[in-house]
Design a protein around this motif. Sequence first.
Motif, PDB file in Angstrom:
ATOM      1  N   GLU A  97       0.832  -1.202   0.000  1.00  0.00           N
ATOM      2  CA  GLU A  97       0.000   0.000   0.000  1.00  0.00           C
ATOM      3  C   GLU A  97       0.867   1.252   0.000  1.00  0.00           C
ATOM      4  O   GLU A  97       1.942   1.293   0.589  1.00  0.00           O
ATOM      5  CB  GLU A  97      -0.904  -0.008   1.232  1.00  0.00           C
ATOM      6  N   HIS A 153      -3.104   5.376  -1.721  1.00  0.00           N
ATOM      7  CA  HIS A 153      -4.342   4.616  -1.746  1.00  0.00           C
ATOM      8  C   HIS A 153      -5.243   5.032  -0.586  1.00  0.00           C
ATOM      9  O   HIS A 153      -6.462   5.090  -0.719  1.00  0.00           O
ATOM     10  CB  HIS A 153      -4.045   3.119  -1.658  1.00  0.00           C
ATOM     11  N   ARG A 154      -4.632   5.295   0.569  1.00  0.00           N
ATOM     12  CA  ARG A 154      -5.378   5.785   1.727  1.00  0.00           C
ATOM     13  C   ARG A 154      -4.567   6.877   2.407  1.00  0.00           C
ATOM     14  O   ARG A 154      -3.344   6.953   2.268  1.00  0.00           O
ATOM     15  CB  ARG A 154      -5.657   4.655   2.729  1.00  0.00           C
ATOM     16  N   ALA A 201      -4.178   9.360   6.161  1.00  0.00           N
ATOM     17  CA  ALA A 201      -4.512   9.689   7.548  1.00  0.00           C
ATOM     18  C   ALA A 201      -4.188  11.152   7.755  1.00  0.00           C
ATOM     19  O   ALA A 201      -3.089  11.601   7.410  1.00  0.00           O
ATOM     20  CB  ALA A 201      -3.717   8.816   8.519  1.00  0.00           C
ATOM     21  N   ALA A 218      -8.898  11.858  10.838  1.00  0.00           N
ATOM     22  CA  ALA A 218      -9.654  11.234   9.753  1.00  0.00           C
ATOM     23  C   ALA A 218      -8.740  10.267   9.018  1.00  0.00           C
ATOM     24  O   ALA A 218      -7.526  10.462   8.963  1.00  0.00           O
ATOM     25  CB  ALA A 218     -10.198  12.278   8.780  1.00  0.00           C
ATOM     26  N   GLU A 219      -9.331   9.217   8.445  1.00  0.00           N
ATOM     27  CA  GLU A 219      -8.550   8.231   7.701  1.00  0.00           C
ATOM     28  C   GLU A 219      -9.426   7.611   6.632  1.00  0.00           C
ATOM     29  O   GLU A 219     -10.618   7.362   6.851  1.00  0.00           O
ATOM     30  CB  GLU A 219      -8.028   7.138   8.646  1.00  0.00           C
ATOM     31  N   GLY A 220      -8.857   7.379   5.447  1.00  0.00           N
ATOM     32  CA  GLY A 220      -9.603   6.736   4.375  1.00  0.00           C
ATOM     33  C   GLY A 220      -9.074   7.146   3.019  1.00  0.00           C
ATOM     34  O   GLY A 220      -8.076   7.858   2.903  1.00  0.00           O
ATOM     35  N   GLU A 221      -9.737   6.684   1.963  1.00  0.00           N
ATOM     36  CA  GLU A 221      -9.386   7.099   0.613  1.00  0.00           C
ATOM     37  C   GLU A 221      -9.739   8.569   0.427  1.00  0.00           C
ATOM     38  O   GLU A 221     -10.660   9.087   1.061  1.00  0.00           O
ATOM     39  CB  GLU A 221     -10.119   6.242  -0.414  1.00  0.00           C
ATOM     40  N   ALA A 258     -13.327   9.269  -0.375  1.00  0.00           N
ATOM     41  CA  ALA A 258     -14.212   9.027   0.766  1.00  0.00           C
ATOM     42  C   ALA A 258     -14.111  10.161   1.776  1.00  0.00           C
ATOM     43  O   ALA A 258     -15.118  10.546   2.387  1.00  0.00           O
ATOM     44  CB  ALA A 258     -13.861   7.698   1.423  1.00  0.00           C
ATOM     45  N   LEU A 259     -12.910  10.707   1.961  1.00  0.00           N
ATOM     46  CA  LEU A 259     -12.746  11.820   2.892  1.00  0.00           C
ATOM     47  C   LEU A 259     -13.478  13.058   2.387  1.00  0.00           C
ATOM     48  O   LEU A 259     -14.104  13.777   3.170  1.00  0.00           O
ATOM     49  CB  LEU A 259     -11.256  12.131   3.088  1.00  0.00           C
ATOM     50  N   GLN A 265     -17.176  12.427   3.007  1.00  0.00           N
ATOM     51  CA  GLN A 265     -17.598  12.412   4.404  1.00  0.00           C
ATOM     52  C   GLN A 265     -17.451  13.766   5.088  1.00  0.00           C
ATOM     53  O   GLN A 265     -18.308  14.169   5.885  1.00  0.00           O
ATOM     54  CB  GLN A 265     -16.794  11.371   5.172  1.00  0.00           C
TER      55      GLN A 265
END
Length: 310
Positions: free
Chosen positions: A36, A203-204, A206, A215-218, A221-222, A225
């Motif tokens: 990753e 890929h992701r 933080a 916050a954490e994610g792709e 998605a961030l 959200q």
Amino acid sequence: MTAHANEIAVHVRGLRKQYGDVTAVDGIDLTIRHGEVFGILGPNGAGKSTTVEILQGNRTRDGGEVSVLGADPGSATRAWRSRVGIVWQDESAPAELTVRETVRHFARYYPKPRDPDEVIALVGLEAKARSRIKALSGGQRRRLDVALGVIGGPDLLLLDEPTTGFDPAARRQFWDLIRQLAHEGTTIVLTTHYLEEAEALAHRLAVIAAGKVVAEGEAGALREQYGAEATVAWTEPDGSPRSETTGTPTRTVAELMRRFDGEIPGLRVSRPTLEDVYLRLTGQLTQDEPTRNQPDQPDQGRPTREETGR
């Protein structure tokens, strides 16, 4: 996809680090998979570099659990250290040596190094192999730093603000290099201030603020959200521009289509950028401040699973 693509390369729970009365890292949790590209974002002093130093075993922690490539960095062996490469913000190579001399010298520190000439070619310095380091440009020196970080054939590569000071062309070339390393299966942890870089490579992500993961994610998605509402803009029949900020842009566009009976002049639907989301998450942009929304468009920057071998 690699054989161990879903295995865990880095596992962190409740990581803490204190400097006197200052809490640099305050209970960080991270999970990073093998193969990753993982981005860590945050303002200066957020705890990014301290976290990377702890992952590499160069700094002790005050609390929490840390496992990197199956071992605790705080008590790792020399064999473990040979599996972890790192590229710091500051250059460390001796200025009087040539590129080839430097890479060959560092290769001797590892039990199973990559071929020095192969690594020089990998970072695009073949034409500069006989040049002294002091004669290299800033971008070329950074490429050399990466060469020294990967000469040992690491399973994990830590990059701390790797493109600071790069011009746009050099930064894009560096991105291609990182994509190639990821394609070879190297797990990469990247800290950066450049939001475009993080979105293009990771890929992701933080986002860290005040020593905590907020916050954490792709990236997509961030934005979905934590982003503000979308902005729908169009042109009225009299030529005047109009816009509306809404949480339901599809409904707004449908209403406009009925009103205009088809084609909507000057239609543009914009959503918050990753930078907008980042600034809000780190407390540098309030909900009342305007965002620099970007038009809806396909994500063309981030490497796909096929491109990275995941």
